[in-house]
Design a protein around this motif. Structure first.
Motif, PDB file in Angstrom:
ATOM      1  N   ARG A  32      -2.051  -0.451 -16.699  1.00  9.50           N
ATOM      2  CA  ARG A  32      -1.575  -1.827 -16.529  1.00  9.50           C
ATOM      3  C   ARG A  32      -2.622  -2.625 -15.752  1.00  9.50           C
ATOM      4  NH1 ARG A  32       2.967  -0.867 -14.627  1.00  9.50           N
ATOM      5  NH2 ARG A  32       4.394  -1.603 -16.253  1.00  9.50           N
ATOM      6  N   TRP A  67      -3.368 -12.538 -22.938  1.00  6.14           N
ATOM      7  CA  TRP A  67      -2.383 -13.172 -22.071  1.00  6.14           C
ATOM      8  C   TRP A  67      -1.660 -14.274 -22.841  1.00  6.14           C
ATOM      9  CZ3 TRP A  67      -7.530 -14.194 -22.036  1.00  6.14           C
ATOM     10  CH2 TRP A  67      -7.934 -15.519 -22.167  1.00  6.14           C
ATOM     11  N   ALA A  70       4.863 -16.959 -20.324  1.00  3.42           N
ATOM     12  CA  ALA A  70       6.158 -16.307 -20.528  1.00  3.42           C
ATOM     13  C   ALA A  70       7.044 -17.186 -21.395  1.00  3.42           C
ATOM     14  CB  ALA A  70       6.828 -16.039 -19.191  1.00  3.42           C
ATOM     15  N   ASP A  97       4.458 -18.780 -15.106  1.00  8.04           N
ATOM     16  CA  ASP A  97       4.539 -17.328 -15.333  1.00  8.04           C
ATOM     17  C   ASP A  97       3.586 -16.941 -16.462  1.00  8.04           C
ATOM     18  OD1 ASP A  97       6.455 -17.111 -13.366  1.00  8.04           O
ATOM     19  OD2 ASP A  97       8.119 -17.398 -14.776  1.00  8.04           O
ATOM     20  N   LEU A  98       3.023 -15.748 -16.297  1.00  2.00           N
ATOM     21  CA  LEU A  98       2.026 -15.285 -17.265  1.00  2.00           C
ATOM     22  C   LEU A  98       2.246 -13.800 -17.566  1.00  2.00           C
ATOM     23  CD1 LEU A  98      -0.338 -16.874 -18.586  1.00  2.00           C
ATOM     24  CD2 LEU A  98      -1.864 -15.752 -16.952  1.00  2.00           C
ATOM     25  N   ARG A  99       2.051 -13.447 -18.833  1.00  5.37           N
ATOM     26  CA  ARG A  99       2.119 -12.037 -19.244  1.00  5.37           C
ATOM     27  C   ARG A  99       0.730 -11.607 -19.708  1.00  5.37           C
ATOM     28  NH1 ARG A  99       3.311  -8.806 -23.906  1.00  5.37           N
ATOM     29  NH2 ARG A  99       3.258 -10.678 -25.255  1.00  5.37           N
ATOM     30  N   TRP A 101      -1.885  -8.213 -20.831  1.00  5.27           N
ATOM     31  CA  TRP A 101      -2.026  -6.824 -21.276  1.00  5.27           C
ATOM     32  C   TRP A 101      -3.426  -6.598 -21.835  1.00  5.27           C
ATOM     33  CZ3 TRP A 101       0.273 -10.573 -24.047  1.00  5.27           C
ATOM     34  CH2 TRP A 101      -0.087 -10.722 -25.394  1.00  5.27           C
ATOM     35  N   ASP A 115       2.541  -4.227 -19.909  1.00  2.66           N
ATOM     36  CA  ASP A 115       2.387  -5.637 -19.530  1.00  2.66           C
ATOM     37  C   ASP A 115       2.385  -5.815 -18.017  1.00  2.66           C
ATOM     38  OD1 ASP A 115       2.390  -6.162 -22.185  1.00  2.66           O
ATOM     39  OD2 ASP A 115       4.499  -6.778 -22.284  1.00  2.66           O
ATOM     40  N   LYS A 117       3.330  -8.988 -15.457  1.00  5.09           N
ATOM     41  CA  LYS A 117       3.939 -10.312 -15.403  1.00  5.09           C
ATOM     42  C   LYS A 117       3.912 -10.829 -13.976  1.00  5.09           C
ATOM     43  CE  LYS A 117       7.091  -9.367 -19.263  1.00  5.09           C
ATOM     44  NZ  LYS A 117       8.505  -9.315 -19.711  1.00  5.09           N
ATOM     45  N   ASN A 119       3.520 -14.832 -11.383  1.00  4.47           N
ATOM     46  CA  ASN A 119       3.367 -16.283 -11.279  1.00  4.47           C
ATOM     47  C   ASN A 119       1.975 -16.559 -10.747  1.00  4.47           C
ATOM     48  OD1 ASN A 119       3.540 -19.057  -9.911  1.00  4.47           O
ATOM     49  ND2 ASN A 119       5.506 -18.972 -10.956  1.00  4.47           N
TER      50      ASN A 119
END
Length: 735
Positions: A32, A67, A70, A97-99, A101, A115, A117, A119
């Motif tokens: 991760r 990325w 969210a 918010d951001l995801r 990987w 992932d 996740k 802020n």
């Protein structure tokens, strides 16, 4: 054969196929990603992400950082390095918010990491704080400074500390800007690390390790003092040695040592040795210090270490009279002390006495590597009196003897050596016995002696020695220095060898050869026996009749003479029996040559106590002269001896010599037969170097002719040599 070859090729193909199939497929998924916005004096705006790749080294793999916001399908991606990537500020929303990987892809497929996740407003991470340390009386103070963006103030911090000797950290949570450590241990070095966060962001990395020492004072422990007296008793000297204090006990830097020597004549010598300028008196290596001064005639010593605040309590040691325990007690030692030696460890164990003495203070276990000078290859450990084992760590060479000793120390600091043994990490075959010889012998026995193999050449513990006789019989004898061979045959030749044996096998032979001689009986012994017979006769004369007494005395005399002649052997003549009982044998005492020898007749009774087995005379030069009939004369001839010298030989006789030969011709023939019958050695002319020079001068003055045609030969002064000298023809026949 074809079937076997086909099966072999098929096996190789299957193995190759399995390897190829194992490496095929998508790569392993990465870890991760960890994402943050770094902050120094001012926070940056880009997001930095790192992850742990897990690539296959045989297949190229590409990594892509992905990325998206969210709950939105606005996906972005950037191909980065194998372990990190950067998301620029224009590619994400602040306070959103951001995801995130990571995707790994090769020629066989792809895989994705889990992932991450977060802020974007909560991922600020400051740099490690700057730490300063200070010491005030009995406290240690730690202060630090962490920098963040003014819009993101510094949050809480974590601190961890430990002593320099410890491995585990002690952590303190949620501290701000400073920390105080109360009542630290004196003479101790402490280590500190700090990390901080910005507002609600991530914790920074740990700062570098910072060290500070607590209050200094005088050293707080005694020195561990001992003496290395070598491995052999012949040294008669010892070297003083001690172990350096660890930093906690030394209280910072040791400036020097104070050594007090007390001699047997009640004098005292004080030596102050500086560690900065030892002047050759002090050598410290691997936590051991050696005092390079002889301890001869020293009864006791005391040593103390000092720094700028003071010194330690003096450590006392009584110098032993001898530090050597004889290995003659080896068998007993092996029952009480046991060694287990490897190339890395030396383990010593021993049996405790049934009842410990109240005066016993402690035990000292020491080892010494053979062949090392005093103070080197040496170590010791002090253990309590209830302990039964000791362990040393180090490098213990193969085939090298290590002498281990167990020593007791009394409460009055008197030392006593209890046990000793020699151990090897690996044994080998021993070297050759350095000296092997026959010490003495009798008719059927021979006493042998040898020098043991030196300790450095044993290569292992000598279990026993093997003695072989004529390559037929082998005896195992203990590891001593002497042995006796029994049931030998007189007159036989023996070849005897010896070798040492260790657990690894026997060593090289040392061989000697000797003849087992007959034991001779002297005339003195036989005369003493005869005297005993006569004394017995006199004592019995009162009880025996004249007839029995007349029989007893002659029988005693005959028995004595018979024993004498029997002991002389077949080649000797019994001097106490009448010459008429023997065929005529020459007596060398009738020779003019022997009469000229000086200092041989000083003692008229010296012949009585000489051994019957007379020693062989040393002959300077032996010449053979051929004597022919007086009626035949010829010119002189020259003959060469084996040494390359040419000597003239005469062919004629004088008339007087011929008459002597005719008168004693029968006796001469009888003598020759007697010599061959009894195997007696023929007598020849013996010429001494001094005598030869005298005779040459005499011949030059006289210049007369006789039956000897050469003027360089010695004229015969009597008929002894002519009568008993063998002819050249007889010598050639014997040769």
């Amino acid at each position: 054969m074809a079937t076997l070859k086909t099966s072999w090729l098929l096996s190789i193909w299957l193995v190759s196929l399995s390897k190829c199939s194992a490496s095929e497929g998508p790569p392993a998924p990465p870890s991760r990603p960890d994402c943050y916005i770094p902050c120094d004096e001012k926070c940056q705006v880009d997001i930095h992400c790192t992850w742990e790749p897990r690539p296959d080294p045989q297949i190229p793999t590409n990594y892509t950082l992905h990325w998206e916001p969210a709950n939105k399908e606005d996906q972005h991606g950037i191909i980065g390095s194998s372990s990190s990537g950067v998301i620029h500020r224009e590619q994400f929303l602040n306070h959103g918010d951001l995801r995130v990987w990571v995707q790994a892809k090769n020629q066989h497929g792809y895989s994705e990491s889990p992932d991450a996740k977060f802020n974007t407003a909560d991922i600020h991470m400051p740099s490690p704080p700057k730490v300063t340390l200070s010491e005030h009386q009995d406290v240690l103070e730690v202060e630090w400074n962490a920098t963040c963006d003014p819009q993101h103030p510094v949050g809480h911090c974590d601190l961890q500390h430990r002593t320099q000797e410890d491995q585990e950290w002690l952590q303190v949570k949620e501290v701000y800007r400073s920390f105080t450590l109360d009542n630290p241990r004196p003479c101790t070095v402490y280590e500190f690390q700090v990390r901080c966060s910005c507002d609600n962001g991530f914790m920074s990395d740990w700062s570098a390790i910072h060290r500070i020492a607590s209050r200094e004072m005088a050293p707080v422990a005694e020195l561990d003092v001992w003496a290395d007296c070598g491995i052999i008793p012949e040294s008669h000297d010892c070297v003083l040695t001690w172990k350096e204090l660890p930093p906690l006990q030394a209280c910072r830097l040791i400036l020097g040592y104070e050594v007090r020597l007390s001699y047997k004549n009640s004098t005292v010598k004080l030596v102050n040795v500086s560690t900065a300028e030892p002047r050759g008196l002090l050598v410290c290596e691997e936590m051991q210090c050696q005092f390079n001064s002889s301890l001869k005639d020293v009864s006791s010593v005391s040593v103390s270490a000092y720094n700028r605040h003071g010194g330690t309590v003096p450590s006392y040691l009584s110098v032993p009279e001898t530090a050597f325990v004889s290995l003659e007690r080896k068998e007993k030692n092996e029952q009480e002390i046991h060694l287990n030696v490897t190339e890395e460890n030396l383990t010593v164990s021993w049996k405790q006495p049934h009842q410990l003495s109240d005066n016993l203070k402690e035990y000292v276990v020491q080892y010494k590597q053979a062949g090392c000078p005093l103070g080197q290859g040496f170590d010791w450990v002090k253990v309590s009196k209830t302990q039964k084992t000791a362990i040393f760590k180090g490098q213990f060479k193969k085939y090298t003897p290590f002498r281990v000793s167990l020593i007791s120390v009394s409460r009055s600091n008197k030392i006593h050596h209890l046990l000793s043994a020699v151990g090897y990490s690996l044994e080998g075959a021993p070297s050759k016995v350095p000296s092997f010889k026959r010490l003495s012998s009798s008719a059927t026995r021979a006493k042998l002696t040898w020098e043991p193999v030196p300790l450095l050449e044993q290569n292992g513990t000598i279990l026993y020695y093997q003695i072989g006789v004529n390559r037929e019989t082998v005896y195992n004898v203990s590891a001593s220095k002497t042995s006796e061979l029994l049931h030998l045959s007189p007159g036989h030749k023996y070849e005897v060898w010896i070798r040492a044996v260790t657990a690894a096998g026997p060593g090289e032979h040392s061989t000697i050869t000797f003849h087992q001689k007959h034991t001779g009986i002297t005339l003195c012994k036989l005369l003493h026996l005869l005297y005993t017979f006569f004394s017995l006769s006199v004592s019995l004369s009162g009880n025996l009749t004249p007839v029995l007494l007349g029989i007893f005395i002659p029988v005693a005399v005959c028995i004595s003479v018979a024993l004498l002649c029997a002991c002389r052997g077949g080649k000797k003549v019994c001097p106490l029996m009448l010459s008429c009982l023997y065929e005529k044998v020459p007596d060398p005492r009738n020779s003019q040559i022997f009469r000229k020898v000086k200092n041989q007749i000083n003692d008229p009774l010296g012949w009585i106590c000489i051994p019957v087995c007379e020693p062989h005379p040393k002959i300077s030069l032996l010449e053979v002269v051929e004597i022919q009939s007086c009626s035949f004369k010829s010119k002189q001839k020259e003959t060469s001896d084996p040494e390359g010298l040419t000597r003239p030989v005469g062919d004629g006789f004088s008339p007087m010599d011929c008459m002597d030969d005719e008168r004693e011709d029968a006796v001469t023939e009888e003598t020759h037969r007697t010599d061959r019958k009894y195997g007696a050695e023929a007598y020849s002319k013996i010429v001494d170097s001094d005598e030869e020079r005298d005779e040459e001068k005499e011949e030059e003055e006289e210049e007369r002719e006789d039956c000897w045609s050469s003027s360089t030969e010695e004229p015969l002064e009597s008929g002894y040599e002519k009568h008993f000298m063998p002819t050249a023809l007889e010598i050639l026949e014997v040769a």
